[in-house]
Design an enzyme around this catalytic site. Structure first.
Site, short mmCIF file in Angstrom:
data_model
loop_
_atom_site.label_atom_id
_atom_site.label_comp_id
_atom_site.label_asym_id
_atom_site.label_seq_id
_atom_site.Cartn_x
_atom_site.Cartn_y
_atom_site.Cartn_z
N GLU A 1 111.70 22.49 88.20
CA GLU A 1 112.20 21.59 87.16
C GLU A 1 113.69 21.83 86.93
O GLU A 1 114.14 22.98 86.89
CB GLU A 1 111.42 21.83 85.87
CG GLU A 1 111.84 20.99 84.69
CD GLU A 1 111.08 21.36 83.41
OE1 GLU A 1 111.00 20.50 82.51
OE2 GLU A 1 110.58 22.50 83.32
N LYS B 1 109.31 12.85 82.41
CA LYS B 1 108.42 13.81 81.75
C LYS B 1 107.85 13.21 80.47
O LYS B 1 108.58 12.78 79.58
CB LYS B 1 109.20 15.09 81.44
CG LYS B 1 108.36 16.24 80.92
CD LYS B 1 109.25 17.47 80.75
CE LYS B 1 108.47 18.70 80.32
NZ LYS B 1 109.37 19.86 80.16
N CYS C 1 106.06 20.68 84.21
CA CYS C 1 105.99 21.82 83.30
C CYS C 1 104.99 21.66 82.15
O CYS C 1 103.79 21.81 82.33
CB CYS C 1 107.39 22.15 82.80
SG CYS C 1 107.58 23.86 82.22
#
Length: 259
Positions: free
Chosen positions: A43, A109, A143
């Site tokens: 990331e 995200k 994540c």
């Protein structure tokens, strides 16, 4: 479908230094000695997990996107990871799925890490991405998304491989390891998690613990505490065999995600 060769890079990230990160990754990737189909980076691989988007955000035609295209073309494979993108005065933690021909898809995200105040800087996405590579259906996530099994649920066998790219700190690494295993078993898919190593600009230590888990929960690859470039195959028959022997996905609950 064919077996897929995957290269993971568990890298040290230089804090808010795009040029140094791209140079380091370029140098490390030069060690690849076999044909690979997919390179996975952590990331925010060009900056580290920073909230200084105003200083570091790039447009979609920016330096890092051009580097990704050049690298994908050089290795004749897909390369993926996230970077900070600015669009229409909004900032995104955006995963790019870059192909050798320069075409790409992206995923923003969805779950922004409120403990790190990510939600105060970045705009959340509202759509999952499923891509195809050599017959594999692949779902890339980022994540903190790992903590939300409904968002990652493999409804109707939508994917065969789930990818998590991360800046996941060592102090919560037990959660990372447990949740990746759970996602593989419950979704009967390979799961590959690629994390960074080293201290970030806030002196938070990252131990890596990058891993690949097969659909039965077995460890294919695992590395901790040091920078690592590793290429390994994931096997078509493992997916089919697991789902055939244990047809749990057929008993899934029907639901709808509202975003």
């Amino acid at each position: 479908m064919e077996n897929l060769k995957v290269t993971t890079f568990q890298g040290y990230l230089f804090w808010e230094n795009v040029d140094k990160n791209l140079q380091n990754i370029t140098t490390r990737l030069a060690a690849i000695r076999e044909k690979t189909n997919l390179i996975i980076l952590p990331e925010m691989f060009s900056t580290g997990f920073t909230m200084d988007a105003e200083k570091l955000a790039e447009p979609m035609a920016g330096k890092t996107m051009k580097w990704m295209h050049k690298t994908a073309k050089q290795y004749d494979c897909v390369i993926t990871g996230t970077l900070i993108i600015k669009e229409e005065d909004k900032y995104y933690n955006r995963l790019i799925w870059m192909r050798p021909d320069g075409s790409y898809e992206y995923y923003d995200k969805r779950h922004l890490f409120a403990l790190g105040k990510e939600h105060l800087t970045y705009t959340p996405g509202n759509k999952r991405l499923i891509v195809e590579l050599n017959g594999w259906k692949i779902c890339p996530m980022i994540c903190y998304d790992l903590r939300f099994p409904v968002w990652l649920r493999n409804a109707h066998e939508e994917y065969d491989l789930l990818i998590l790219v991360a800046n996941w700190p060592e102090r919560r690494i037990a959660h990372w390891r447990a949740l990746i295993n759970a996602r593989a078993i419950e979704n009967q898919a390979y799961v590959i998690g690629v994390n960074r190593v080293g201290h970030d600009g806030n002196e938070v230590y990252h131990s890596g613990d990058s891993t690949c888990i097969d659909p039965s929960g077995n460890v294919v690859y695992y590395k901790r505490d040091e920078e690592d470039l590793y290429t390994f195959p994931i096997i078509v028959d493992e997916v089919a065999k697991t789902r055939r022997a244990l047809p749990f996905l057929k008993d899934e609950d029907e639901f709808q995600i509202t975003v």
